[in-house]
Scaffold this active site. Structure first.
Site, PDB file in Angstrom:
ATOM      1  N   LYS A 129      -8.607  -1.058 -18.582  1.00  0.00           N
ATOM      2  CA  LYS A 129      -8.367  -0.453 -17.269  1.00  0.00           C
ATOM      3  C   LYS A 129      -7.193  -1.138 -16.575  1.00  0.00           C
ATOM      4  O   LYS A 129      -7.110  -2.369 -16.540  1.00  0.00           O
ATOM      5  CB  LYS A 129      -9.633  -0.565 -16.415  1.00  0.00           C
ATOM      6  CG  LYS A 129      -9.633   0.234 -15.125  1.00  0.00           C
ATOM      7  CD  LYS A 129     -11.015   0.172 -14.482  1.00  0.00           C
ATOM      8  CE  LYS A 129     -11.116   1.013 -13.235  1.00  0.00           C
ATOM      9  NZ  LYS A 129     -12.493   0.985 -12.662  1.00  0.00           N
TER      10      LYS A 129
ATOM     11  N   GLU B 261     -17.972   4.953 -17.976  1.00  0.00           N
ATOM     12  CA  GLU B 261     -17.430   3.606 -17.766  1.00  0.00           C
ATOM     13  C   GLU B 261     -18.538   2.557 -17.757  1.00  0.00           C
ATOM     14  O   GLU B 261     -19.597   2.751 -17.155  1.00  0.00           O
ATOM     15  CB  GLU B 261     -16.676   3.601 -16.425  1.00  0.00           C
ATOM     16  CG  GLU B 261     -16.099   2.272 -16.009  1.00  0.00           C
ATOM     17  CD  GLU B 261     -15.437   2.353 -14.639  1.00  0.00           C
ATOM     18  OE1 GLU B 261     -14.655   1.435 -14.314  1.00  0.00           O
ATOM     19  OE2 GLU B 261     -15.691   3.326 -13.882  1.00  0.00           O
TER      20      GLU B 261
ATOM     21  N   CYS C  62     -11.549   5.779 -14.958  1.00  0.00           N
ATOM     22  CA  CYS C  62     -11.928   5.963 -13.558  1.00  0.00           C
ATOM     23  C   CYS C  62     -10.729   5.872 -12.615  1.00  0.00           C
ATOM     24  O   CYS C  62      -9.963   6.814 -12.486  1.00  0.00           O
ATOM     25  CB  CYS C  62     -13.021   4.961 -13.180  1.00  0.00           C
ATOM     26  SG  CYS C  62     -13.957   5.437 -11.697  1.00  0.00           S
TER      27      CYS C  62
END
EC number: 6.3.5.1
Length: 555
Positions: A113, A45, A149
């Site tokens: 995200k 990330e 994540c």
């Protein structure tokens, strides 16, 4: 349609803001992946910017340069494996945490995200927009889902990816370390595997940024939750994962399983890595510290030598008339055992000059804390002078117990650039010293064997600012102090919780009072290695001015 897919995992150490350097790391790993015949090389990330960028990524010139660097990387790496790499993205006026797929010289897909963490060290809801939950992207005819994540900590994103045709999950992470987090990560990822029935590749950053340590430890799980690859913690590494399609779908072939260190070794490795990276990434190659003969400065000296080598560490003993012969001997013994430079700089003359200068103003007043703190501040002045003269970063040596209750002198022993043990309670310092004496690893640059004599670990702690002084004169004994602090700080508990745990109400009230009135000192203190979810700085943000006290303290 191919039934084989080779994925190269690049568990590497980027530097926040070093776009050229991070892109060079990516190109190097891409070359390795191309030589290995990989279909895709994956990075963690926000790799192109480094992580955690905090507000830097909001600066238009910075995030535009980062996006431009990803576009250039795509052009430079057109002939070879695809690249999956994290970086910022713009969509309209919104800024996003994104994962880019680069193929054939262009950006062919982009994942945004969705779940933005907003706890502990993270402020992503303040920095980024939440992206939509999307579907998989395609590389070499294989459909891959990449929950970024935090998105993998929630079942909705992975379930959507599975339902829309993902054949395996590649999870890029910038997941900072704290104790026991590896167990938590693996348990959560097993849950995602069980829910989706898909193989899962967990790829994490490694390296340190300010107080945060990214511990790597990337791993691969097959359907059913079986662990088939475990990359090392706290080390850069590149691994190739071979996935095969069978009658029941994709699975990964068995790979190496690196051993996971125990909790004490993780603490020590995190402190060594964080100091080494903090120095390297800020441009320092040498350090110095005041070596008192006590346990805290001894373990910091050990960490420094293990991080950058004895030839780059200067230890300075600055004795006063209150410094015991035992402390003088113990300080020299630590420096000699570690093999680093040892300087002896008495503060007697300087202290006399300052005392004489203040004598007209202090006339008629009994000596007390002000006189004690002159010693500490004079030591800080001398150490900072050495730091300035020789270009060596000054390390501070206050443990979490002292940092919590303000048992340190601002502009004195708190002066310095970094504190490796800032998030380690005193009782654990004792444990970590014994662990270092008994253990040595390849990543340690210091010598094997006993580097901190048992007498240093076993003697009663003292600041030695007055005759016969002991820390216990001012504070509860450390097992009591640390137990109360664990409840008040790490568990966010109350005075009543302390009493229920068996601690005296008087001690709990004293510790709470000291904790709150010391906030201004912590606000001005050096950064240090984060080892827990309640480290002082971003994890725990309290006002400096604060008159509130726990009502359950009454009685």
């Amino acid at each position: 349609m191919s039934d084989r897919f080779r994925l190269t995992l690049a568990q590497l150490n980027p530097t926040v803001g070093d776009l050229d350097g991070n892109a060079a790391l990516a190109r190097g790993a891409w070359q390795t992946a191309r030589a290995a015949g990989a279909d895709l090389v994956a990075f963690p990330e926000m790799f192109i910017t480094g992580y955690n960028t905090q507000d830097l990524v909001q600066k238009p010139a910075f995030h535009q340069a980062a996006i431009g660097m990803i576009e250039r990387l795509a052009r430079d790496c057109a002939d070879g494996p695809a690249i999956a790499i994290g970086g910022p993205a713009l969509e309209g006026v919104g800024l996003y945490n994104a994962y880019y797929i680069l193929q054939g010289g262009a950006i062919t897909a982009r994942v945004l995200k969705h779940h933005l963490p907003n706890e502990t060290v993270f402020d992503e809801k303040r920095i980024y927009q939440s992206g939509p939950v999307g579907g998989p992207y395609s590389v070499a005819g294989v459909r891959i889902g990449s929950p970024i994540c935090e998105d993998s900590w929630h079942e909705d994103v992975t379930e959507t990816l599975a339902e829309t045709g993902a054949e395996f999950l590649l999870v890029p992470n910038g997941s900072p370390h704290y104790r026991d987090k590896m167990d938590l990560r693996q348990n959560l990822m097993v849950a995602r595997v069980v829910e989706t029935g898909l193989p899962l590749i967990y790829l994490n950053l490694v390296g340190a940024q300010d107080d945060q340590v990214f511990d790597g430890g990337s791993f691969v799980l097959n359907p059913g939750g079986g662990l088939v690859l475990q990359m090392p913690m706290f080390e850069e590494a590149i691994a190739h994962v071979d996935l095969r399609r069978g009658p029941e779908g994709w699975s990964a072939e068995q790979g190496a399983l690196a051993p996971l260190p125990d909790a004490l070794e993780q603490d020590y490795n995190a402190m060594v890595l964080s100091l080494r990276d903090y120095l390297r990434k800020t441009g320092f190659s040498r350090v110095l510290l005041g070596l008192s003969g006590g346990i805290d400065s001894a373990i910091v000296a050990s960490i420094a030598v293990d991080a950058i080598g004895a030839q780059n560490v200067r230890c300075v003993m600055l004795p006063s008339e209150y410094t015991s012969e035992a402390s003088l001997a113990d300080a020299r013994a630590v420096a000699e055992a570690l093999g680093c430079r040892y300087d002896f700089v008495p503060i007697t003359e300087g202290r006399a000059a300052i005392t004489n200068t203040l004598a007209p103003l202090f006339e008629g007043k009994e000596p007390g804390l002000a006189e004690e703190n002159i010693q500490s501040r004079l030591r800080g002045l001398l150490l900072m002078a050495l730091s300035n003269k020789f270009g060596e970063m000054l390390l501070t040596t206050g443990n979490k117990s002292e940092v919590a209750v303000g048992y340190a002198t601002i502009y004195g022993d708190m002066a310095g650039g970094y504190n490796p043990i800032k998030d380690m309670y005193k009782t654990r310092v004792f444990e970590i010293c014994r662990w270092r004496n008994a253990n040595h690893r390849d990543w340690m640059m210091g010598p094997e064997g006993e580097v901190i004599a048992p007498r240093i670990i076993d003697k009663p702690p003292s600041a030695e600012l007055r005759a016969d002084q002991k820390d216990s004169d001012s504070l509860p004994d450390y097992p009591v102090l640390d137990g109360i602090l664990d409840i008040l700080v790490d568990q966010d508990g109350s005075i009543a919780d302390c009493v229920a745990a068996g601690y005296a109400r008087r001690d709990a009230r004293q510790v709470e009072h000291l904790l709150y009135i010391s906030e201004y000192k912590r606000f001005q203190s050096a950064p240090g290695t984060r080892l827990s979810k309640r480290a002082f700085w971003l994890d725990r943000r309290y006002p400096i001015v604060n008159r509130w006290r726990d009502e359950s303290a009454e009685g």
